[in-house]
Design an enzyme around this catalytic site. Structure first.
Site, short mmCIF file in Angstrom:
data_model
loop_
_atom_site.label_atom_id
_atom_site.label_comp_id
_atom_site.label_asym_id
_atom_site.label_seq_id
_atom_site.Cartn_x
_atom_site.Cartn_y
_atom_site.Cartn_z
N ASP A 145 3.08 -6.56 9.59
CA ASP A 145 3.56 -5.42 8.82
C ASP A 145 4.70 -4.76 9.60
O ASP A 145 4.93 -5.05 10.78
CB ASP A 145 2.41 -4.44 8.54
CG ASP A 145 2.68 -3.59 7.31
OD1 ASP A 145 3.86 -3.43 6.94
OD2 ASP A 145 1.72 -3.07 6.71
N GLU B 22 1.51 5.38 1.64
CA GLU B 22 1.00 5.18 3.00
C GLU B 22 0.45 6.49 3.59
O GLU B 22 -0.15 7.29 2.90
CB GLU B 22 2.08 4.53 3.87
CG GLU B 22 2.50 3.17 3.29
CD GLU B 22 3.37 2.35 4.23
OE1 GLU B 22 3.12 2.33 5.44
OE2 GLU B 22 4.30 1.69 3.74
C1 BGC Z 1 7.59 1.33 4.59
C2 BGC Z 1 8.91 0.92 4.21
C3 BGC Z 1 9.75 2.16 4.27
C4 BGC Z 1 9.76 2.69 5.69
C5 BGC Z 1 10.50 3.95 5.80
C6 BGC Z 1 7.62 1.78 6.01
O1 BGC Z 1 6.37 2.09 6.41
O2 BGC Z 1 6.72 0.29 4.36
O3 BGC Z 1 8.89 0.31 3.00
O4 BGC Z 1 11.02 1.95 3.82
O5 BGC Z 1 8.47 2.84 6.19
O6 BGC Z 1 10.56 4.39 7.10
C1 BGC Z 2 3.55 -1.54 4.39
C2 BGC Z 2 3.45 -2.87 3.73
C3 BGC Z 2 4.77 -3.29 3.17
C4 BGC Z 2 5.82 -3.23 4.24
C5 BGC Z 2 7.20 -3.57 3.74
C6 BGC Z 2 4.68 -1.48 5.35
O1 BGC Z 2 4.86 -0.21 5.86
O2 BGC Z 2 2.36 -1.24 5.08
O3 BGC Z 2 2.47 -2.84 2.72
O4 BGC Z 2 4.67 -4.57 2.63
O5 BGC Z 2 5.87 -1.96 4.81
O6 BGC Z 2 7.72 -2.59 2.95
#
Ligand code: BGC
Ligand code: BGC
Length: 828
Positions: free
Chosen positions: A334, A534
């Site tokens: 991840d 998240e």
């Molecule tokens: C997310 C990303 C997002 C990023 C922003 C990550 O945890 O999964 O998709 O763009 O944080 O900082």
């Molecule tokens: C998330 C994932 C996601 C990735 C890419 C991460 O922060 O936990 O579920 O696939 O970002 O966006």
């Protein structure tokens, strides 16, 4: 009794709770948990079921891979196992570093435009593909692939069909429809030239305080286990068919392995403290189903098991997934998760590859990871055999998906067929999913279905708000910051109702605060959680805090007092304590996050179809009732797992207690409604001597009003010394929040401009405060967490310190961790 502090004690029992009757009766008691005193984080794979994918290794493909690997340079091999985020990598980088894949996070879009048109996505897909296939005659040609979070439809793309989030789909209990949803999503992805989705999420959600609850199908594994295979088949196609992973299909990812929904207190990226048997029996069944349906990649969870990060756990990655389950696809990490592995940094983490990871998701750290990995293979820290195995797995999936023979993304099937995005056929599938996912919790006096020919008032801040009904992971990561015009192929709930009522010759009107001229026959009030994703959705309790600027509860009460029957339509990513709203309404519908098809809701409210959704998560009776899962000892929900009325059932509900108790609220809120939250308090004085009572010679603090009485605090510095206002509390770990866009955001009005430099968390914010003072308006000031200096981010006890040696007078109405708004003070 609520078992606080013992979050997962019910797991062993819940594992036996499959097939719980729809009435939600408590499962019969199971044998006592025989967990060892010291929980281990090393799995014994022999105790896990042996499973096998139906996909057989193809000797022809394996032979081709062997030949390729023999010809590849070391740099090219390392490039295959590293992927960068399109916000931090260019096609030229891909060419130069020979990367095997790219991806986009939720906030990354072509040209940095959150609402970039579909054709820009396709053009960028071509650009990356071209860069990866430019011919160096000395090296084999290995096209790159692109991964995206198509998690509720192709939800980063303007105009795409938006399905209900998984929590709603879980309520349907309809695997066949899940397969259709996968098929539609895959075709819409192909329109934009993207070949790989980071879906499905098959988390089993054990604590609804978790901000990702809505990404899971249910609280016990049965629903996810019955869906994983169907969804994988929809996305990838049928194993053995000619168009498996090709044509209208894409590569799928089962995520996040393992126990992401089982972390203590529902903390995102937290720690699942469970025995190996619990980890296996509760969280693994959906993975078994996904593998048996031929899923080709698995994403490893950010979270830990018994204190150890999954991304570094060899016994699970290699021992269970690869050896015991015979999984021959690849494991992807991840977002910078490797940085959290014990002993690692974002740019250096051989531990993850040694544990069995095959592909680093290294959004902005890809170059550092590429360089350190190269070094470590040369030094022998990472054996060549491990690198070759990771490369082989990635190439195997690429061969299976026809990537070597495929043309440019824009020349493949479905590419550029923009009318597929949100096509009537696709939207009909999503509308059906909405119809099947709504759960009717109350229907006093059989109010529902309403008569479409009647006079219907529609109220609430969710009524005409597609972004709110779509939730997180919609055009932007948090699903916020969008405009109504970004949803050309969507129908708001209000529009859906209006269409249905007008067609039947009735009258529908929209009034967010429920005002009316002629008394309506019934009112539909649409309200609920605002979008989040998240950890930004993590909560300290499960009480609903209405984010609406209109007072929804007062609106309902007013309507009821006027003799208007009230139908509540609740938008949320999880069950929440809503007793006052249940009391104030005659009918109550849990609508989850339904996505683009507001008509699906009207269909049920007006009886085009009856309700059939059943709760995938238990509904709390008290605000502090988390965790709450079927099979728990003393299980005492308001509505049990599996509950759901039809309009033929008797739907009356006795008045419920409304006492909220003393609650902490949203974890990301630091100060609201005039008070510091989560046990924090304000201290004042010099940095060396802070005290609860300000010394008037230095600084003063008193309550002030913004929208309500005493909802703010006014702080004035006298200019006599370097004085500080600080918010202090239990130390919190903000490492994760700092690895991303999250900022400390303060809502304030500057009553008198600073006369000397002002530091917020060590950053100079004088100019911003001066500008706000000149505007005389309420505004915001924000500092990204990664810019805060002074405190180690894993133990932040003082998230806010505001210091100046001059005069300054300001009023603060809110402080929180959130995505940075305009006016952010950056540290770059
Ligand atoms: C997310 C990303 C997002 C990023 C922003 C990550 O945890 O999964 O998709 O763009 O944080 O900082
Ligand atoms: C998330 C994932 C996601 C990735 C890419 C991460 O922060 O936990 O579920 O696939 O970002 O966006």
């Amino acid at each position: 009794m609520i078992r606080r502090g013992a979050p997962l004690a019910g797991l062993a029992m819940a594992a036996f709770a499959f097939g719980v009757p729809a009435s939600g009766q408590t499962a019969s008691p199971a044998p006592a948990d025989t967990s060892p005193a010291t929980p281990s984080s090393v799995a014994n794979p022999a105790t896990w079921p042996a499973i096998r994918s139906p996909v057989r290794e193809d000797p022809a493909i394996e032979g081709k891979i062997t030949q390729l690997i023999a010809r590849m340079s070391l740099e090219q091999k390392v490039g295959q196992i590293v992927q960068g985020d399109i916000a931090s990598i260019t096609p030229d980088d891909v060419r130069k570093y020979q990367l095997g894949s790219v991806f986009n996070g939720g906030n990354s879009d072509p040209g940095g435009k959150y609402n970039a048109p579909a054709k820009d996505w396709l053009a960028l897909a071509d650009a990356f593909w071209d860069a990866s296939t430019s011919d160096d005659p000395n090296l084999p040609r290995i096209p790159a692939i692109w991964g995206i979070d198509a998690v509720h439809g192709h939800s980063n793309i303007v105009g795409a069909t938006l399905f209900p989030h998984n929590v709603g789909l879980g309520a349907m209990r309809d695997p066949a429809l899940m397969r259709r949803i996968g098929e539609v999503t895959a075709v819409e992805m192909r329109v934009t030239g993207i070949d790989w989705t980071f879906a499905p999420t098959i988390a089993v959600v054990r604590d609804d305080r978790w901000g990702r609850s809505y990404e899971g199908f249910g609280e016990v594994p049965e629903i996810a286990a019955s869906y994983a295979g169907a969804l994988v088949k929809g996305l990838q196609g049928k194993v053995g068919a000619r168009d498996w992973l090709k044509g209208p299909h894409v590569i799928a990812t089962a995520k996040h392995f393992l126990g992401d929904g089982g972390t203590r207190d529902g903390k995102d990226q937290g720690n699942a403290q469970v025995t190996e048997a619990q980890l296996r029996d509760l969280f693994a069944p959906p993975y078994e189903a996904a593998i048996k349906a031929g899923v080709q990649s698995i994403m490893i969870s950010f979270s830990s098991w018994n204190g150890r990060k999954m991304t570094g756990n060899r016994s699970l990655l290699t021992g269970v997934v690869k050896d015991r389950w015979n999984f021959d696809g690849f494991l992807v990490s991840d977002w910078n998760a490797h940085a959290q592995v014990e002993g690692c940094t974002a740019s250096d983490c051989p531990q993850a590859i040694l544990a069995g990871l095959d592909l680093y998701m290294a959004p902005d750290s890809w170059k550092g990871i590429w360089e350190s990995t190269l070094r470590e293979v040369k030094a022998g820290t990472i054996p060549m055999s491990r690198l070759d195995d990771a490369v082989r797995r990635i190439l195997r999936v690429k061969f299976r998906a026809g990537i070597f023979d495929a043309k440019r993304p824009s020349e493949r099937a479905y590419a550029g067929q923009y009318d597929q995005l949100g096509s009537p056929d696709h939207r009909a599938v999503a509308r059906q999913a909405v119809r099947e996912s709504l759960v009717l919790l109350k229907n006093a006096g059989s109010l529902l279905p309403l008569k479409a020919g009647a006079n219907i008032l529609v109220a609430g801040d969710g009524a005409d708000n597609v972004a709110k009904q779509a939730g997180g992971w919609t055009l932007s990561w948090q699903g916020t910051g969008t405009l109504p015009s970004d949803f050309p192929n969507a129908t708001s709930i209000w529009r859906g109702i209006e269409n249905e009522v007008k067609a039947a010759g009735g009258k529908a009107s929209l009034s967010v605060d429920g005002q009316f001229a002629t008394k309506p026959d019934a009112a539909i009030v649409v309200f609920g959680e605002n979008p989040y994703a998240e950890f930004q959705g993590d909560r300290s309790d499960v009480a609903f805090d209405d984010p609406a600027t209109v007072d929804t509860l007062a609106t309902m009460k007013r309507l009821k007092a006027a003799g208007v029957p009230v139908v509540a339509v609740f938008l949320s990513g999880r069950p929440l304590w809503v007793n006052p709203y249940l009391n104030a309404s005659d009918a109550f519908v849990a609508a989850w996050l339904p996505g683009s098809e507001g008509e699906g809701i009207a269909d049920l409210l007006f009886g085009k179809a009856d309700f059939r959704g059943k709760l995938p998560f238990s509904w709390p009776k008290r605000p502090d009732q988390a965790p709450l899962n079927v099979g728990d000892p003393g299980y005492d929900p308001l509505f049990a797992y599996g509950f759901g009325l039809t309009t033929r059932d008797k739907g009356d509900l006795a008045a419920l207690p409304e006492d909220r108790g003393t609650l902490k609220g949203d974890r990301n809120v630091l100060f609201a409604r005039g008070k510091p939250t989560n046990g924090r308090r304000f201290l004042f004085g010099t940095e060396a001597a802070l005290a609860a009572d300000p010394d008037p010679a230095l600084i003063s603090a008193r309550s002030a009003d913004r929208g309500a009485q005493e909802d703010s605090i006014r702080i004035a510095w006298t200019g006599k010394a370097s004085a500080t206002a600080a918010l202090i509390g239990e130390p919190v770990d903000l490492t994760r929040e700092a690895n991303g866009d999250v900022a400390l955001v303060i809502d304030l009005k500057v009553d008198a401009a600073p006369t000397a430099p002002v530091l917020l968390g060590g950053r100079d914010v004088t100019a911003r405060l001066t500008a706000l003072a000149a505007s005389k308006q309420w505004g915001q000031i924000a500092v990204p967490l990664r810019c805060l200096v002074g405190t180690p981010l894993d133990r932040v006890a003082q998230p806010l310190t505001l210091t100046t040696a001059g005069h300054l007078d300001l009023t603060v109405s809110a402080i929180r961790f959130a995505s940075p708004p305009e006016g952010v003070v950056d540290c770059r």
